[in-house]
Structures are given as C-alpha cells and as structure tokens.
Enzyme design. Structure first.
Site, PDB file in Angstrom:
ATOM      1  N   HIS A  39       0.836  -1.203   0.000  1.00 19.50           N
ATOM      2  CA  HIS A  39       0.000   0.000   0.000  1.00 19.50           C
ATOM      3  C   HIS A  39       0.872   1.254   0.000  1.00 19.50           C
ATOM      4  O   HIS A  39       2.077   1.193   0.199  1.00 19.50           O
ATOM      5  CB  HIS A  39      -0.924   0.027   1.221  1.00 19.50           C
ATOM      6  N   HIS A  57     -10.499 -13.047   7.545  1.00 20.10           N
ATOM      7  CA  HIS A  57      -9.778 -12.600   6.348  1.00 20.10           C
ATOM      8  C   HIS A  57     -10.095 -13.522   5.191  1.00 20.10           C
ATOM      9  O   HIS A  57     -10.135 -14.735   5.348  1.00 20.10           O
ATOM     10  CB  HIS A  57      -8.276 -12.545   6.598  1.00 20.10           C
TER      11      HIS A  57
END
Length: 420
Positions: A102, A168
């Site tokens: 990111h 997740h």
C-alpha cells in the site's frame, strides 16, 4: 424493514424487504476501560513474561503497526506500549508502518492514526517494499522465494507486532503474523505470498487456518525473524475493543482467532438471490480495492447467477495508486482477467485482489454503491447504483416477487456460510 450498513463514517440506512435475513456477528460489548484492558494484557500475557520484564533499557525496540486501511486503534495501543516501556529511551524506539504494497502514510495521517505526541517524539517509518536498501534477507521460504523483511525491524533488539484480528478472505484471519508478512516484507516475498496458486487454493479462505497455504507461509516467515511480543485486539461494529490478546505470537493469535470465530461465523440455511453487504465502514471501505473483501463475504452465500450489492464509500477512489485499476483494464471480462492472472508468466503486485474480484464476478453480478463516479465503477467491471432500494425493486423483475435477500451490515466482520 430498515437496516443500517457500516458505510464511511456516517453509516447508511436502507429499506429492504420484510422477509430479508440479517446476517451479522453475535454482538460483543466493548470493554469498560480500553486503556486498562490493554495494560492488563501487557502485564498478564499469554505464553510470555510481562512485557516490561522482557525489555532492557538499552534495547532498540521496533513496534510494527497496521496502516491506515485498518481500524486498529493505534492511537491507544502505541501510547500504552510506550508507557509500559518507560525505562526505554524514546530515541531507542522505532514505529514501522506495515504498508505491505500500500501507499505511504503522510505526517497528517500519522497524527490521525497515532496522535501528535507520538509523531513528534518517536521515529516512524513507512515500509518500503520496493526498496531493497531498507530490507534484509532473513532466509528462503519453502514456497519458493527469498524472504526480505524491513531492516529496522530485523536489526532491533526487541520486536513487537500490533494489530487487529478479524476474518480474512484468504488468510483465514488477519492480525498476528500478518503484521509482519506481508506488512513489512519486500516485494519479491509479497508476490510469492499472493501469487495466483496461493490465492486460488480452496483452503485459502475465510476463517480457515488449517492447511491454508497463505497462513502457513506467513507463519513460516515469522519464525525466521519472530516478533518477541504480540499485541492484538478484537473490535465490535462500533470499533470498540472487545478483547485484548497479548504475548507469544502464535499462542496469543490462536486465542484471538478462536474468540473471533466463535461469534463471527454465522450459518445460513440457504444461498440467496441477492446479498447486500458493506465493507465495514471507514477505514476498511476507503477504496474499491479493499471493498473486494465485503464482496467476498457475500459470495459465500449468494446463489450462482445471483446479485451482490456492495456499499463502500471509497473516499480514496479505486485507488489511483498501486496496480489494481491498471490490471482491471488489461482485459475486457472477469473470465479473461482470470485467464491472464492464472498464466504463470503473469506477475504484478495487486493481482491478488483482482483475482478474488474476478472469481466473485464470474459467479454473480455485483453492484457498487459508493462515492465513485459511474464511469470508475464501470471501468472496474461493476454495475453502479445510486439507490439500493430502487436496484432491489428492479431485481424483482429478474428473480420474482419472492426474491430471497440477505444483508451483511458489517460486511467482512461476518463469516456467513452454507453447508453444502
């Protein structure tokens, strides 16, 4: 009836058919005193001595945090850690932002995440996955790659990983070892960790830790340069801390995952024509890339040929950083996207999210309610909607008056499943 979806910072209330099924975790009350709960966990950890007793005043301490796309209450956890380690000089401490692939966080964002005092007094670094000068090779993975981790982390005398445990969509559960791998890893290691074979493995899914290659690899790599201490929390829909798990990495994380699984896994009697989902609100729904998680939760209970409606604000766009938007433009259909990604010669970071998205789109239609332009939503191969109630009315023509509807107000904080 009305139901409220977690959406941005304000949430979104919509009208759904009265027969709709609301699927959400069993509500957990937040702890009465969050700071007290954190200190109690640091002083009575799982599988280790109290944190303060483990750290010498001369130690260089690295604290890994999750980045701005996660709702981890860093503003609370980090000051608690600093207070508990008051015998360690502040210039011996470094905070490493686990960005993975990111973007970097800005100083203003760090103030938002950590508070101004922390930003003013402690060195903070963003993980630079593409810069080998900031990484150290710590071994070679059985999954076929060299393992690079952040240099500040590897060279520290005492290593702490913080985080937030939730379901997740391919690692089983977040938190724990994922703070290190992929949080502070190098790009070569991350690309193997997220390659098409790993992400496409049927065991790499919500809530599964056994035989899950993604979880196996993150744990393998953590053992090569293990955190000495873990501090993770679980949160409810209001982002309040429900439990604190601290201590030895694997024991404490396993305890946290068991706690989350107990109330987050919800059995459904059937699949549904339409599933409405959120992406758990801000910060998880700040871009379309992250919103794939909410869609993936809905995918678990939508019929083949059904429809998913995902409400995610996307205040950060698609986003315009990374390769997510670029990869989506490389082919014209989800089928073609999957063919491209499954070709072993193709490798580009962010492909894992596009792969998961394409699998969902091959199975069901996906509408997106967001702050994005219709053009951006369409470019991502989704159908835009500005009115979820109107879209539901239109879908009745397709599925009939008795159209079955499920709603996931908390999105990926829920693990819905159907026994088939």
């Amino acid at each position: 009836m009305k139901t409220t979806l977690l959406y941005g910072t304000d949430n979104l209330t919509i009208e759904v058919p009265d027969h709709s099924v609301i699927v959400e975790p069993k509500h957990q009350e937040g702890v009465q005193n969050e700071e007290k709960a954190v200190f109690e966990a640091l002083r009575n950890p799982i599988g280790t001595p109290p944190l303060r007793d483990m750290v010498k005043s001369t130690d260089k301490v690295a604290i890994v945090i999750s980045d701005i796309t996660r709702p981890t209450p860093n503003h609370l956890l980090i000051p608690c850690l600093i207070k508990e380690l008051s015998h360690v000089p502040l210039n011996n401490v470094v905070i490493i932002n686990g960005t993975g692939t990111h973007r970097d966080q800005t100083r203003e964002e760090f103030i938002q995440m950590l508070g101004e005092w922390v930003v003013e007094n402690i060195r903070i670094v963003n993980n630079q996955c593409h810069d080998k000068e900031t990484q150290v090779k710590v071994g070679r993975s059985q999954f076929g790659c060299d393992v690079y981790l952040n240099k500040d982390y590897v060279e520290a005398d005492f290593r702490i990983v913080t985080g937030f445990i939730e379901p997740h969509f391919f690692a089983g559960f977040s938190g724990g070892p994922k703070g290190i791998m992929p949080g502070i890893a190098g790009i070569e290691t991350i690309l193997t960790f997220h390659n098409a074979r790993m992400i496409g493995d049927p065991m790499a899914t919500w809530g599964n830790m056994e035989g899950n290659p993604v979880q196996d690899m993150t744990r393998e790599i953590n053992r090569m340069c293990k955190p000495h201490f873990m501090l993770n929390v679980t949160l409810n829909r209001d982002k309040h801390i429900t439990r604190v798990f601290a201590g030895e990495l694997f024991q404490a994380h396993d305890a946290g995952c068991a706690f989350v699984k107990e109330h987050a896994m919800i059995k459904c009697d059937q699949r549904y024509d339409v599933v409405i989902t959120s992406n758990s609100g801000y910060p998880l729904d700040q871009n379309l890339y992250q919103a794939v998680k909410g869609m993936s939760a809905a995918h678990k209970i939508v019929k083949k040929g059904g429809t998913i409606i995902c409400a995610a604000e996307c205040s950060d766009g698609l986003p315009n950083h990374g390769n997510y938007a670029k990869i989506l433009q490389m082919r014209k259909t989800p089928h073609q996207i999957l063919e491209m990604i499954n070709d072993h010669t193709f490798q580009m970071f962010d492909q894992w999210q596009v792969q998961k998205q394409a699998v969902i789109q091959v199975w069901a239609d996906v509408y997106v309610y967001s702050a994005l332009s219709d053009e951006d939503v369409t470019k991502a191969m989704f159908k835009p909607t500005k009115d979820i109630e109107q879209t539901l009315s239109e879908l009745k023509r397709k599925y009939g008056e008795h159209m079955s509807v499920a709603v996931l107000p908390l999105g990926p904080l829920t693990i819905p499943y159907v026994e088939e």
